[in-house]
Design a protein around this motif. Structure first.
Motif, PDB file in Angstrom:
ATOM      1  N   ASP A  62       0.879  -1.222  -0.008  1.00  0.00           N
ATOM      2  CA  ASP A  62      -0.037   0.146  -0.165  1.00  0.00           C
ATOM      3  C   ASP A  62       0.748   1.311   0.012  1.00  0.00           C
ATOM      4  N   ASP A  63       2.144   1.210  -0.309  1.00  0.00           N
ATOM      5  CA  ASP A  63       2.855   2.169  -0.398  1.00  0.00           C
ATOM      6  C   ASP A  63       2.429   3.265  -1.502  1.00  0.00           C
ATOM      7  N   LYS A  64       2.915   4.690  -1.418  1.00  0.00           N
ATOM      8  CA  LYS A  64       2.615   5.496  -2.464  1.00  0.00           C
ATOM      9  C   LYS A  64       3.944   5.952  -3.169  1.00  0.00           C
ATOM     10  N   LEU A  65       3.757   6.108  -4.381  1.00  0.00           N
ATOM     11  CA  LEU A  65       4.855   6.197  -5.243  1.00  0.00           C
ATOM     12  C   LEU A  65       5.325   7.847  -4.844  1.00  0.00           C
ATOM     13  N   GLU A  66       6.590   8.189  -4.571  1.00  0.00           N
ATOM     14  CA  GLU A  66       7.069   9.742  -4.228  1.00  0.00           C
ATOM     15  C   GLU A  66       7.409  10.035  -5.632  1.00  0.00           C
ATOM     16  N   VAL A  67       6.851  11.274  -5.907  1.00  0.00           N
ATOM     17  CA  VAL A  67       6.968  11.818  -7.246  1.00  0.00           C
ATOM     18  C   VAL A  67       7.706  13.450  -7.229  1.00  0.00           C
ATOM     19  N   LEU A  68       8.794  13.580  -7.449  1.00  0.00           N
ATOM     20  CA  LEU A  68       9.322  14.945  -7.449  1.00  0.00           C
ATOM     21  C   LEU A  68       9.077  15.619  -8.936  1.00  0.00           C
ATOM     22  N   VAL A  69       8.283  16.839  -8.868  1.00  0.00           N
ATOM     23  CA  VAL A  69       8.506  17.380 -10.145  1.00  0.00           C
ATOM     24  C   VAL A  69       9.317  18.834  -9.877  1.00  0.00           C
ATOM     25  N   LEU A  70      10.159  18.921 -10.985  1.00  0.00           N
ATOM     26  CA  LEU A  70      10.989  20.280 -11.178  1.00  0.00           C
ATOM     27  C   LEU A  70      10.437  21.060 -12.076  1.00  0.00           C
ATOM     28  N   GLU A  71      10.126  22.355 -12.116  1.00  0.00           N
ATOM     29  CA  GLU A  71       9.358  23.079 -13.105  1.00  0.00           C
ATOM     30  C   GLU A  71      10.008  24.599 -12.638  1.00  0.00           C
ATOM     31  N   ASP A  72       9.936  25.353 -13.942  1.00  0.00           N
ATOM     32  CA  ASP A  72      10.661  26.664 -13.963  1.00  0.00           C
ATOM     33  C   ASP A  72       9.836  27.764 -13.943  1.00  0.00           C
TER      34      ASP A  72
END
Length: 163
Positions: free
Chosen positions: A14-24
């Motif tokens: 039941d783990d969630k995926l960790e998402v990193l978004v880099l945006e300018d």
């Protein structure tokens, strides 16, 4: 006769995926992606949005396991994430070793990488570590629009003659 039955062990994670978004910058693409990820219970979103100079706005979900103290600087900070999303970023403005850290995280650690193209896409051509991750060849003109209509065969013939 009844057919024999076979047992199967199933492990539900039941783990969630960790998402990193880099945006300018605050673009429509970013707003849409942010909303989709926040609404999906399978993901925890952490986003870094450039605010000019070296300032960044950090957005994250309160129950995320990945906590950054600022804009990521190293591979160790990227290890917190399962997916790295590069929006319309200018990686030439990043800390010196971050592009290499992203490449190592994808190649060596198996992190998923998503690139959302935009006007700054041509800058990836200046960063060999990032360009090597993409399934296409880029140039500094890659983000420049081409006027249409476009004859595909003629376009590719001219493109191949330039090589």
């Amino acid at each position: 006769d009844a057919e024999p039955r076979y047992g199967v062990d199933v492990q539900v994670i039941d783990d969630k995926l960790e998402v990193l978004v880099l945006e300018d910058r605050w673009r429509w693409d970013f707003k849409y992606l942010k909303r989709v990820l926040e609404d999906d219970p399978s993901f925890h979103l952490t986003a870094m949005l450039a605010r000019g100079g070296n300032a960044f706005l950090q957005m994250g979900e309160p129950d995320s396991k990945a906590e950054l103290a600022g804009f990521p600087q190293s591979r160790a900070e990227l290890e917190l994430f399962d997916v790295i999303v590069l929006g319309d970023v200018r990686p030439t403005r990043w800390p010196a070793k971050l592009a290499g850290a992203v490449a190592d995280a994808v190649i060596e650690d198996g992190k998923s990488l998503i690139v959302v193209a935009g006007p700054a896409l041509g800058e990836f051509a200046k960063i060999p570590e990032l360009q090597s991750l993409l399934p296409v060849e880029l140039s500094v003109d890659s983000a420049s629009p081409v006027e249409g209509p476009l004859e595909v065969r003629k376009f590719f013939r001219e493109f191949n003659q330039k090589k």
